[in-house]
Scaffold this active site. Structure first.
Site, PDB file in Angstrom:
ATOM      1  N   PRO A 109       0.373  -1.146  -0.193  1.00 36.70           N
ATOM      2  CA  PRO A 109      -0.421  -0.181  -0.253  1.00 36.70           C
ATOM      3  C   PRO A 109       0.624   1.188  -0.037  1.00 36.70           C
ATOM      4  O   PRO A 109       0.796   2.049   1.050  1.00 36.70           O
ATOM      5  CB  PRO A 109      -0.788  -0.295   1.155  1.00 36.70           C
ATOM      6  CG  PRO A 109       0.254  -0.431   2.163  1.00 36.70           C
ATOM      7  CD  PRO A 109       1.115  -1.319   1.584  1.00 36.70           C
ATOM      8  N   GLY A 110       1.410   1.304  -1.169  1.00 36.20           N
ATOM      9  CA  GLY A 110       2.656   2.195  -1.020  1.00 36.20           C
ATOM     10  C   GLY A 110       1.723   3.369  -1.837  1.00 36.20           C
ATOM     11  O   GLY A 110       0.501   3.862  -1.605  1.00 36.20           O
ATOM     12  N   ALA A 111       2.095   4.620  -3.305  1.00 38.03           N
ATOM     13  CA  ALA A 111       2.076   5.145  -3.150  1.00 38.03           C
ATOM     14  C   ALA A 111       0.605   5.219  -4.350  1.00 38.03           C
ATOM     15  O   ALA A 111      -0.515   4.971  -4.888  1.00 38.03           O
ATOM     16  CB  ALA A 111       2.398   6.058  -4.180  1.00 38.03           C
ATOM     17  N   LYS A 119       8.024  -2.716  -4.366  1.00 36.09           N
ATOM     18  CA  LYS A 119       8.339  -1.929  -5.413  1.00 36.09           C
ATOM     19  C   LYS A 119       9.309  -4.095  -6.116  1.00 36.09           C
ATOM     20  O   LYS A 119       9.673  -4.772  -5.284  1.00 36.09           O
ATOM     21  CB  LYS A 119       9.619  -1.622  -4.625  1.00 36.09           C
ATOM     22  CG  LYS A 119       9.359  -0.175  -4.433  1.00 36.09           C
ATOM     23  CD  LYS A 119       9.383   0.454  -5.930  1.00 36.09           C
ATOM     24  CE  LYS A 119       8.516   2.172  -4.928  1.00 36.09           C
ATOM     25  NZ  LYS A 119       9.977   2.843  -4.287  1.00 36.09           N
ATOM     26  N   ASN A 151       7.579  -1.365 -11.931  1.00 38.48           N
ATOM     27  CA  ASN A 151       8.083  -0.893 -13.222  1.00 38.48           C
ATOM     28  C   ASN A 151       8.553  -1.900 -13.721  1.00 38.48           C
ATOM     29  O   ASN A 151       8.564  -2.587 -13.093  1.00 38.48           O
ATOM     30  CB  ASN A 151       8.741   0.324 -13.410  1.00 38.48           C
ATOM     31  CG  ASN A 151       8.608   1.313 -12.151  1.00 38.48           C
ATOM     32  OD1 ASN A 151       7.386   1.670 -12.723  1.00 38.48           O
ATOM     33  ND2 ASN A 151       8.809   1.795 -11.294  1.00 38.48           N
ATOM     34  N   LYS A 168       7.367   3.062 -21.433  1.00 42.52           N
ATOM     35  CA  LYS A 168       7.305   3.625 -20.568  1.00 42.52           C
ATOM     36  C   LYS A 168       8.485   3.367 -19.612  1.00 42.52           C
ATOM     37  O   LYS A 168       8.829   4.356 -18.662  1.00 42.52           O
ATOM     38  CB  LYS A 168       6.248   2.576 -19.389  1.00 42.52           C
ATOM     39  CG  LYS A 168       5.784   3.506 -17.806  1.00 42.52           C
ATOM     40  CD  LYS A 168       5.964   5.274 -17.731  1.00 42.52           C
ATOM     41  CE  LYS A 168       5.580   5.229 -16.391  1.00 42.52           C
ATOM     42  NZ  LYS A 168       4.345   4.762 -15.640  1.00 42.52           N
ATOM     43  N   SER A 188       9.393   7.638  -7.952  1.00 42.53           N
ATOM     44  CA  SER A 188       9.514   6.846  -6.907  1.00 42.53           C
ATOM     45  C   SER A 188      11.060   7.165  -6.775  1.00 42.53           C
ATOM     46  O   SER A 188      11.858   6.825  -5.760  1.00 42.53           O
ATOM     47  CB  SER A 188       9.210   5.490  -7.034  1.00 42.53           C
ATOM     48  OG  SER A 188       9.150   5.176  -8.561  1.00 42.53           O
ATOM     49  N   PRO A 221      16.566   1.282  -1.281  1.00 40.20           N
ATOM     50  CA  PRO A 221      17.091   0.725  -1.919  1.00 40.20           C
ATOM     51  C   PRO A 221      16.506   1.301  -3.396  1.00 40.20           C
ATOM     52  O   PRO A 221      15.890   1.410  -3.009  1.00 40.20           O
ATOM     53  CB  PRO A 221      17.105  -1.077  -1.989  1.00 40.20           C
ATOM     54  CG  PRO A 221      17.429  -1.390  -0.212  1.00 40.20           C
ATOM     55  CD  PRO A 221      16.384   0.316   0.291  1.00 40.20           C
TER      56      PRO A 221
END
Length: 296
Positions: free
Chosen positions: A12-14, A75, A101, A178, A247, A257
């Site tokens: 539950p990050g951004a 991440k 990503n 992207k 991020s 990291p």
């Protein structure tokens, strides 16, 4: 799967908070999972704010059964540490939507998801964590998914929410485009500056040169991208708010990291496989890796 699929979110990050909030607003609140047991999640947006009730579960032991649809927003540097979560949250009947990503989402997650189908995505919205732990959504949320049958489960879950879902028959090209945007954002880490830095003429020139290098690698790996893409990406940074972060910059400033390998190292790695020279990557990647891992 029932007519009402079960939903969970890991990380539950951004980005994760954004997806949880749009689902909550539509009456489809997912089970929230992460390292810290937050009592709630708060998303600020143009219409005010959304409060997603918690708690955020912080132990995989709390999970009783796998979910039909799992959104993974940790991440890529945290995937191995999330192995117990992934083992509990999904099985061969689950769809795992990777809100991450890079162009290697399937390969990175597949060893951990109990045979679930990993569905890569491209996230097209800036969301950033604020000092009060809320998340500020700074643009209309949008996801691109590959046009495959499993994408319907995600599209249905997000139907009627503020997050648009697009299906692409050439998802690889979208994902590489992207990636180019994320790769050039690595310059912000080295300069310790936000998006306003791209209005400098020297940074614009450097960014364009790096993006052309990245474009050569993307095309060699099957991406159908025009010669105009580097200029379009730089112009997007020119139009962005000067204080817009990313991020990887937030992680550097917090001494966490960095996702340097899947955002920048991948250009160098794939270039070498194809025999493509990557002189700018050969400078940027060691600096980003050292900024992430040291020593010193």
């Amino acid at each position: 799967m029932s007519d009402h699929p079960t939903l969970a979110l890991l990380g539950p990050g951004a980005i994760g908070t954004t997806i949880a909030a749009v689902l909550h607003d539509a009456g489809r609140t997912p089970v929230l999972c992460g390292r810290t047991a937050h009592p709630q999640l708060i998303l600020r947006h143009d219409d005010g704010e959304t409060v997603v009730p918690g708690p955020v579960l912080n132990s995989p032991a709390a999970i009783q059964r796998p979910f039909d649809l799992l959104f993974v927003a940790v991440k890529t540097t945290q995937i191995a540490d999330s192995a117990r979560w992934l083992a509990a949250l999904c099985d061969e009947n689950s769809v795992v939507c990777a809100l991450q990503n890079g162009v290697e989402q399937e390969a990175l997650l597949a060893p951990y998801v109990n045979g679930a189908r990993v569905l890569p995505s491209v996230v097209w919205f800036p969301a950033q964590r604020e000092p009060d732990a809320s998340v500020w959504l700074r643009d209309t949320p949008r996801l691109t998914l590959p046009d495959v049958p499993q994408a319907k489960r995600v599209a249905d879950a997000l139907s009627g929410t503020r997050c648009a879902v697009e299906l692409s028959a050439d998802f690889a090209s979208v994902a590489w485009r992207k990636l180019l945007q994320n790769a050039v954002a690595g310059l912000m880490v080295l300069a310790n500056r936000r998006a306003g830095m791209f209005t400098r003429e020297d940074i614009t020139e450097l960014a364009l040169a790096y993006l052309r290098e990245c474009l050569d690698v993307a095309r060699a790996n099957g991406a159908q991208l025009s010669d105009n893409v580097p200029q379009e990406i730089v112009e997007r940074f020119h139009r962005a708010p000067a204080d817009l972060g990313t991020s990887i910059l937030a992680d550097r400033q917090a001494n966490r990291p960095l996702e340097w390998d899947i955002r920048n190292g991948v250009i160098q790695r794939y270039g070498r496989r194809q025999g493509i020279a990557t002189p700018i990557s050969d400078v940027l990647v060691p600096l980003l890796a050292a900024g992430s891992e040291g020593p010193g």
